[in-house]
Write an enzyme that holds these catalytic residues in place. Structure first.
Site, mmCIF file in Angstrom:
data_model
loop_
_atom_site.group_PDB
_atom_site.id
_atom_site.type_symbol
_atom_site.label_atom_id
_atom_site.label_comp_id
_atom_site.label_asym_id
_atom_site.label_seq_id
_atom_site.Cartn_x
_atom_site.Cartn_y
_atom_site.Cartn_z
ATOM 1 N N ASP A 98 0.811 -1.218 0.000
ATOM 2 C CA ASP A 98 0.000 0.000 0.000
ATOM 3 C C ASP A 98 0.849 1.275 0.000
ATOM 4 O OD1 ASP A 98 -1.917 -1.928 0.288
ATOM 5 O OD2 ASP A 98 -2.490 -1.380 2.331
ATOM 6 N N ASP A 130 0.188 -4.846 -3.574
ATOM 7 C CA ASP A 130 -0.872 -3.864 -3.832
ATOM 8 C C ASP A 130 -0.354 -2.438 -3.631
ATOM 9 O OD1 ASP A 130 -2.411 -6.168 -4.004
ATOM 10 O OD2 ASP A 130 -3.240 -5.970 -1.991
ATOM 11 N N ARG A 188 -4.501 -7.044 -9.183
ATOM 12 C CA ARG A 188 -5.617 -7.878 -8.754
ATOM 13 C C ARG A 188 -6.741 -6.933 -8.305
ATOM 14 N NH1 ARG A 188 -4.322 -10.582 -2.800
ATOM 15 N NH2 ARG A 188 -3.418 -8.728 -1.812
ATOM 16 N N TRP A 219 -9.243 -5.292 -6.098
ATOM 17 C CA TRP A 219 -9.682 -5.069 -4.726
ATOM 18 C C TRP A 219 -11.204 -4.890 -4.700
ATOM 19 C CZ3 TRP A 219 -8.938 0.063 -1.640
ATOM 20 C CH2 TRP A 219 -9.231 -0.147 -0.277
#
Length: 497
Positions: free
Chosen positions: A20, A44, A106, A108
């Site tokens: 993040d 991510d 991917r 979320w």
């Protein structure tokens, strides 16, 4: 970094993180523009519901420090009805150190817990991207088995490797898209950002300048007695011909000397590192990296240290000791070890207590553990007991010391009484493996043999037919708990269950 507004622009910025790193979690449709930026991470690390254009950026999917084999670059959760999510134009995904591979994204909030009303409609597009083997052949990934791929728009246009060849896309997930030339008009800066032109923020804002030398992720991993320390770093923006010098000193503000020098031959090779012996016990090494190239400003990293500080380690704790009948108390044990020790590890017991380091064979008021050539004391069982000459309460601290190491003090307390301590031992035992006769080997000499009579059985299977024999080496047979006293005892007739 977290954005919440509309029309936010970044140029020549570095964003360093793990999971993040950059979150564009603004209101749906809010716009962000990244020009010539460097963004790194492992999981991510570019995510959120906002709209973002990343132009000529370095997206570095780092090797994971936890040893994990995989990661994900994006985790967009584009909201339904939004025409754009993340668009990457002319970006580079440099090779990492080779142990972690990534997917481009991917989705979320598109998973087994999503509903049609809150499920994201993720949109991520990569145009003219340069990438290597750090990207998995599948390219993209679902969140879990509940991901609905029909609402996802994952697309690429002419992704190439570092030799300039088109990437082999034969193993891309079948629900991803390969854009045609005509499709690219929908992903220009103006198309994605609409009526906002970030190039008007400042003069020349959208004009690329020569990249600056910037070292990122300088890391030192201490080695062992048999393996050296590892020092590694990466360059943020790829530049060929940069010289890297690793400097070392024994004092933080002392004199540093270079211990390693290398020059990058290929701009896109951005990972560098070397090894160095661990410092001797009781000493510390300090390191920094200087990166330079004629015509560019040099970059000097922060200072890292690799320390061989003497350290005493203990595992366990003590309860109150109880001594009676002029006999020592029962021993209690503690695990003791040491690392980087420069002298013996001295263990000193307080008055009225004794220690043993050989399993209780000999007891002393103090003992010394001698470290090996590497300064280590292997994990050793330290036994402690109370052996006071007078009755009463006794307290003090067990002390573990070594030159240069922080002293370890462990509180001890105990009571010595004149009366002997009670002792317990079995009087009768019914093994119930062959019959209902008690064990002659265990029976107290003060008691006679006992053969209980079983009058009731409760079948453990709950059926009418017994499936477990009354006497079994596997199951035995349980007796109800009853008090037992010394002396002759008649045969008992308990109910068996």
């Amino acid at each position: 970094m977290y954005t919440t507004g509309d029309r936010i622009a970044f140029k020549n910025c570095r964003f360093l993180g793990g999971q993040d790193t950059v979150q564009l979690n603004s209101q749906a449709g809010n716009r962000n523009y990244f020009k010539d930026c460097y963004i790194d991470g492992v999981v991510d690390f570019i995510f959120g519901a906002g709209r973002g254009v990343f132009e000529n950026c370095i997206i570095y999917a780092r090797t994971r420090r936890d040893g994990g084999p995989g990661g994900y670059i994006t985790a967009a959760n584009t909201q339904p009805g939004q025409p754009y999510g993340f668009v990457f134009r002319n970006c580079i995904i440099p090779e990492n150190r080779g142990t972690t591979t990534y997917t481009l994204g991917r989705p979320w909030q598109n998973d087994s817990g999503s509903t049609p009303t809150d499920r994201s409609h993720t949109k991520v597009v990569w145009l003219n991207t340069t990438m290597g083997n750090s990207i998995k052949p599948a390219g993209w990934q679902v969140w879990d088995a509940g991901t609905v791929t029909s609402v996802i728009q994952y697309a690429e246009y002419k992704s190439r490797d570092f030799s300039g060849n088109l990437v082999n896309i034969s193993q891309r997930v079948p629900w991803s898209i390969q854009l045609a030339d005509a499709d690219t008009v929908n992903y220009t800066r103006a198309a994605v950002l609409g009526n906002w032109n970030p190039c008007s923020v400042l003069p020349n804002f959208c004009t690329s300048a020569p990249a600056a030398i910037a070292v990122s992720n300088f890391l030192a991993l201490k080695g062992t007695a048999t393996a050296p320390s590892t020092l590694q770093w990466n360059l943020s923006w790829p530049i060929g011909g940069v010289q890297y010098q690793l400097f070392r000193s024994n004092v933080r503000r002392g004199t540093y000397a270079p211990v390693y020098t290398t020059t990058s031959a290929v701009a896109t090779n951005i990972n560098f590192g070397t090894t160095d012996p661990i410092p001797a016990p009781g000493t510390t090494y300090y390191y920094y990296v200087r990166a330079s190239k004629p015509g560019l400003a040099a970059h000097v990293t922060d200072t890292l240290q690799v320390s061989s500080t003497p350290t005493i380690l203990t595992t366990g704790s003590f309860q109150a000791f109880l001594q009676g009948g002029n006999q020592p108390s029962a021993a209690q044990n503690l695990l003791v070890s040491g690392e980087n020790l420069t002298a013996g590890l001295v263990i000193t017991a307080p008055a009225n207590f004794q220690v043993s380091v050989n399993g209780g064979n000999t007891w002393f008021s103090s003992a010394t553990l001698t470290p090996g050539a590497n300064g280590a004391v292997a994990s050793t069982t330290l036994s402690v007991r109370l052996n006071a000459a007078s009755v009463g309460t006794h307290t003090g601290s067990l002390s573990l010391t070594c030159t240069g190491a922080a002293t370890v003090s462990l509180p001890l307390n105990g009571t010595a009484q004149a009366a002997a301590l009670p002792q317990s031992f079995p009087l009768l035992w019914w093994p119930l493996t062959r019959s209902n006769q008690d064990s002659a080997a265990v029976r107290s000499s003060a008691l006679t043999s006992s053969v209980p009579t079983f009058r009731k059985f409760v079948i453990s299977s709950g059926s009418a037919a017994a499936t477990i024999p009354p006497y079994s080496t596997r199951y035995g047979q349980r007796l109800p708990q009853q008090p037992m006293e010394a002396g002759p005892r008649p045969s008992a007739a308990p109910a068996a269950t």
